[in-house]
Design a protein around this motif. Sequence first.
Motif, mmCIF file in Angstrom:
data_model
loop_
_atom_site.group_PDB
_atom_site.id
_atom_site.type_symbol
_atom_site.label_atom_id
_atom_site.label_comp_id
_atom_site.label_asym_id
_atom_site.label_seq_id
_atom_site.Cartn_x
_atom_site.Cartn_y
_atom_site.Cartn_z
ATOM 1 N N GLN A 42 0.407 -27.005 -40.474
ATOM 2 C CA GLN A 42 1.788 -26.889 -40.013
ATOM 3 C C GLN A 42 2.366 -28.269 -39.676
ATOM 4 O O GLN A 42 2.158 -28.781 -38.569
ATOM 5 C CB GLN A 42 1.835 -25.992 -38.770
ATOM 6 C CG GLN A 42 1.300 -24.585 -39.005
ATOM 7 C CD GLN A 42 1.075 -23.844 -37.714
ATOM 8 O OE1 GLN A 42 0.114 -24.112 -37.001
ATOM 9 N NE2 GLN A 42 1.956 -22.907 -37.393
ATOM 10 N N THR A 72 2.959 -19.943 -32.904
ATOM 11 C CA THR A 72 3.337 -19.134 -34.072
ATOM 12 C C THR A 72 3.279 -17.659 -33.700
ATOM 13 O O THR A 72 2.207 -17.107 -33.495
ATOM 14 C CB THR A 72 2.383 -19.402 -35.249
ATOM 15 O OG1 THR A 72 2.266 -20.814 -35.449
ATOM 16 C CG2 THR A 72 2.900 -18.763 -36.518
ATOM 17 N N ASP A 113 3.551 -32.978 -35.916
ATOM 18 C CA ASP A 113 4.496 -33.955 -35.357
ATOM 19 C C ASP A 113 4.698 -33.744 -33.870
ATOM 20 O O ASP A 113 4.696 -34.691 -33.079
ATOM 21 C CB ASP A 113 5.861 -33.858 -36.071
ATOM 22 C CG ASP A 113 5.784 -34.298 -37.528
ATOM 23 O OD1 ASP A 113 4.791 -34.970 -37.890
ATOM 24 O OD2 ASP A 113 6.699 -33.959 -38.305
ATOM 25 N N ALA A 123 5.258 -29.293 -38.769
ATOM 26 C CA ALA A 123 6.096 -29.325 -37.561
ATOM 27 C C ALA A 123 5.238 -29.420 -36.301
ATOM 28 O O ALA A 123 5.572 -30.129 -35.352
ATOM 29 C CB ALA A 123 6.983 -28.081 -37.500
ATOM 30 N N SER A 155 -1.967 -23.477 -31.829
ATOM 31 C CA SER A 155 -0.942 -23.628 -32.863
ATOM 32 C C SER A 155 -0.666 -22.333 -33.633
ATOM 33 O O SER A 155 0.480 -22.014 -33.907
ATOM 34 C CB SER A 155 -1.341 -24.738 -33.839
ATOM 35 O OG SER A 155 -2.617 -24.475 -34.404
ATOM 36 N N HIS A 170 2.748 -21.770 -42.260
ATOM 37 C CA HIS A 170 3.102 -22.959 -43.027
ATOM 38 C C HIS A 170 4.585 -23.312 -42.868
ATOM 39 O O HIS A 170 4.972 -24.463 -42.982
ATOM 40 C CB HIS A 170 2.806 -22.743 -44.522
ATOM 41 C CG HIS A 170 1.358 -22.528 -44.831
ATOM 42 N ND1 HIS A 170 0.509 -23.553 -45.206
ATOM 43 C CD2 HIS A 170 0.596 -21.408 -44.827
ATOM 44 C CE1 HIS A 170 -0.709 -23.064 -45.418
ATOM 45 N NE2 HIS A 170 -0.675 -21.763 -45.199
ATOM 46 N N ASP A 171 5.416 -22.269 -42.619
ATOM 47 C CA ASP A 171 6.873 -22.467 -42.572
ATOM 48 C C ASP A 171 7.408 -22.645 -41.158
ATOM 49 O O ASP A 171 8.620 -22.726 -40.959
ATOM 50 C CB ASP A 171 7.585 -21.242 -43.193
ATOM 51 C CG ASP A 171 7.176 -21.018 -44.630
ATOM 52 O OD1 ASP A 171 6.792 -22.002 -45.291
ATOM 53 O OD2 ASP A 171 7.235 -19.868 -45.095
ATOM 54 N N LEU A 172 6.532 -22.683 -40.171
ATOM 55 C CA LEU A 172 6.973 -22.707 -38.780
ATOM 56 C C LEU A 172 7.870 -23.903 -38.463
ATOM 57 O O LEU A 172 7.585 -25.032 -38.838
ATOM 58 C CB LEU A 172 5.754 -22.750 -37.849
ATOM 59 C CG LEU A 172 6.068 -22.760 -36.347
ATOM 60 C CD1 LEU A 172 6.598 -21.405 -35.899
ATOM 61 C CD2 LEU A 172 4.834 -23.133 -35.541
ATOM 62 N N GLU A 173 8.972 -23.618 -37.783
ATOM 63 C CA GLU A 173 9.829 -24.673 -37.221
ATOM 64 C C GLU A 173 9.884 -24.448 -35.722
ATOM 65 O O GLU A 173 10.085 -23.326 -35.265
ATOM 66 C CB GLU A 173 11.236 -24.608 -37.839
ATOM 67 C CG GLU A 173 11.253 -25.017 -39.300
ATOM 68 C CD GLU A 173 12.646 -24.991 -39.899
ATOM 69 O OE1 GLU A 173 13.614 -24.847 -39.116
ATOM 70 O OE2 GLU A 173 12.763 -25.098 -41.123
ATOM 71 N N LEU A 174 9.687 -25.503 -34.960
ATOM 72 C CA LEU A 174 9.654 -25.377 -33.507
ATOM 73 C C LEU A 174 11.023 -25.617 -32.888
ATOM 74 O O LEU A 174 11.757 -26.496 -33.316
ATOM 75 C CB LEU A 174 8.652 -26.375 -32.917
ATOM 76 C CG LEU A 174 7.188 -26.181 -33.315
ATOM 77 C CD1 LEU A 174 6.333 -27.297 -32.746
ATOM 78 C CD2 LEU A 174 6.660 -24.837 -32.844
ATOM 79 N N LYS A 175 11.335 -24.827 -31.857
ATOM 80 C CA LYS A 175 12.571 -25.030 -31.104
ATOM 81 C C LYS A 175 12.352 -26.194 -30.132
ATOM 82 O O LYS A 175 11.218 -26.443 -29.690
ATOM 83 C CB LYS A 175 12.921 -23.768 -30.330
ATOM 84 C CG LYS A 175 13.223 -22.572 -31.209
ATOM 85 C CD LYS A 175 13.589 -21.361 -30.365
ATOM 86 C CE LYS A 175 14.018 -20.200 -31.245
ATOM 87 N NZ LYS A 175 12.885 -19.603 -31.957
#
Length: 330
Positions: A99, A67, A104, A101, A45, A74-79
């Motif tokens: 994280q 990452t 989930d 995102a 992760s 903490h701010d990671l958004e996954l494509k």
Amino acid sequence: MNVRRLIPTTALAGAVTLGLVTLSACGGSSGSAAADGGKLDVVASFYPMQYLAEQIGGDHVSVTTLTKPGVEPHDLELKPKQIGELGEADYILYLKGIQPAVDDAVAQAGVKNTVDAATLTTLEKHGTSAGHEPHDHGHEEGAHEEDGHEHAHEGEAGADPHVWLDPVKYAEVAKGVGASLEKADPDNAAAYRKNTDALVKKLTALDTKFETGLKNSTTRTFITTHAAFGYLAERYHLEQEGISGVDPEAEPSPARIKQLQDTAKKDKVTTVFFETLASDRTAKTLAEDTGLKTDVLDPLEGITDASRGDDYLQVMEANLAALQKALGAR
């Protein structure tokens, strides 16, 4: 499953000749990756998990991280592509609670060998400083106090996930990761065991360096922008005062700033620490207002060119040197 990664080149060439590649690519991976002569496809992760996977997996794993260097975890958004690829992994190593995102996406991926590092040690709750309960967490059912801090059950809201900053707890996690890799890829169990032992030995030596290096100091209190060092402070009998809470982007209240100014004076604090991946504005403002120095204390959530070292051990040793200087250790 991208089975081709698990098939040696010579076998792949033979399979192409026989026209069998399409058949092999349909069937997901069965059993050990090493049984096919390839590497275990590991997804980590963020950096502290990547480091464990690489150190323990060695030559038998191919590690990718969700990452990228320089991204605040903490701010990671996954494509969508990353989420899709997650389901193709042989083994996923993540730390629940850092994280959202990733938490989930991992739940959706349904990969059999999925390991949550938070379950491999005991999580605790830490406030903005040792013995201070954070305003937003309160005392929750399922936790109990001991020695001025609280132990939280797995996955409980408010538990501090920054376990890798305590070499002793990180070693506990390393042992759990080693055991889980042995289970996921039994053909290479001996190598995983050997690599785990070697890493635990290094982490034990690091713990000794911190213990002896911070034993005698002028002050035991340090101020940091990001209250990530609760486990480290507890391990080495220090007092962490966080400008913000566990969230590095949270803005402190004027009352909190006043409290920190008073603490700095009372406890002879010399330095306000900031980090490489988050804004240093608040730390520098506080330092200017109180006549303190600034320095970097790296929470090791990612390695970049700005990091004081190339890997976990080097950056932790740089952290130790920074703490010794700030605390007047001798």
